[in-house]
Design an enzyme around this catalytic site. Structure first.
Site, PDB file in Angstrom:
ATOM      1  N   ALA A 196       0.800  -1.223   0.000  1.00  0.00           N
ATOM      2  CA  ALA A 196       0.000   0.000   0.000  1.00  0.00           C
ATOM      3  C   ALA A 196       0.835   1.277   0.000  1.00  0.00           C
ATOM      4  O   ALA A 196       0.288   2.364   0.027  1.00  0.00           O
ATOM      5  CB  ALA A 196      -0.938  -0.002   1.204  1.00  0.00           C
ATOM      6  N   ASP A 197       2.153   1.181  -0.067  1.00  0.00           N
ATOM      7  CA  ASP A 197       3.003   2.365  -0.049  1.00  0.00           C
ATOM      8  C   ASP A 197       4.127   2.238  -1.080  1.00  0.00           C
ATOM      9  O   ASP A 197       5.303   2.265  -0.741  1.00  0.00           O
ATOM     10  CB  ASP A 197       3.580   2.547   1.362  1.00  0.00           C
ATOM     11  CG  ASP A 197       4.347   3.854   1.511  1.00  0.00           C
ATOM     12  OD1 ASP A 197       4.093   4.793   0.738  1.00  0.00           O
ATOM     13  OD2 ASP A 197       5.215   3.914   2.405  1.00  0.00           O
ATOM     14  N   PRO A 198       3.758   2.085  -2.363  1.00  0.00           N
ATOM     15  CA  PRO A 198       4.773   1.823  -3.389  1.00  0.00           C
ATOM     16  C   PRO A 198       5.414   3.075  -3.983  1.00  0.00           C
ATOM     17  O   PRO A 198       5.474   3.233  -5.180  1.00  0.00           O
ATOM     18  CB  PRO A 198       3.967   1.076  -4.446  1.00  0.00           C
ATOM     19  CG  PRO A 198       2.637   1.738  -4.383  1.00  0.00           C
ATOM     20  CD  PRO A 198       2.418   2.033  -2.908  1.00  0.00           C
ATOM     21  N   LYS A 235      10.937   3.105  -3.059  1.00  0.00           N
ATOM     22  CA  LYS A 235      10.901   1.680  -2.737  1.00  0.00           C
ATOM     23  C   LYS A 235      10.897   0.805  -3.976  1.00  0.00           C
ATOM     24  O   LYS A 235      11.137  -0.389  -3.889  1.00  0.00           O
ATOM     25  CB  LYS A 235       9.642   1.355  -1.916  1.00  0.00           C
ATOM     26  CG  LYS A 235       9.666   1.917  -0.535  1.00  0.00           C
ATOM     27  CD  LYS A 235       8.435   1.485   0.220  1.00  0.00           C
ATOM     28  CE  LYS A 235       8.453   2.032   1.625  1.00  0.00           C
ATOM     29  NZ  LYS A 235       7.220   1.717   2.330  1.00  0.00           N
TER      30      LYS A 235
END
Length: 99
Positions: free
Chosen positions: A83-85, A89
C-alpha cells in the site's frame, strides 16, 4: 509500524511470486524486530528517474507495464498489495524488466 510484520509481508510476497516470471525482486530480510528492519542493499535507480532509465537503456513503458502487472497480480490473485509503493521503494536495475 511493526517491522516484524513487514518482514512477514516480504516472505508472503516471495511465496506469492514463486515460479512467476517477473522482474520483481524483494530484498532479503537480514534482521527484523518491531522497531528495526534490516534488508539487503540493492543498487538501482528510482523508477521515476528518467535520466537513470535512459542512461541504462531501460524502457519506461516496459517498467510501467511490469509494475501494473505486479500490482494487478497482488490485488486480483493474491488478495493483498503493497500500500506504499512510492518510487523510493520501487527501483530499476540494469535492463529491467527481465526478458
Amino acid at each position: 509500524m511493526d517491522f516484524a510484520h513487514e518482514a512477514k509481508n516480504a516472505e508472503r510476497a516471495i511465496e506469492d511470486f514463486k515460479g512467476v516470471r517477473t522482474s520483481l525482486y524483494i530484498p532479503e530480510v537480514l534482521f527484523s524486530s518491531k522497531r528495526v528492519l534490516v534488508m539487503e542493499y540493492i543498487q538501482g535507480g528510482r523508477v521515476d528517474n528518467l535520466v537513470y532509465l535512459d542512461a541504462h537503456a531501460i524502457d519506461r513503458n516496459k517498467v510501467s507495464v511490469e509494475l501494473a502487472s505486479i500490482f494487478s497480480r497482488m490485488v486480483h490473485l493474491s488478495g493483498w498489495f503493497h500500500a506504499d509503493p512510492h518510487p523510493g521503494k520501487v527501483i530499476s536495475q540494469g535492463s529491467w524488466p527481465a526478458e
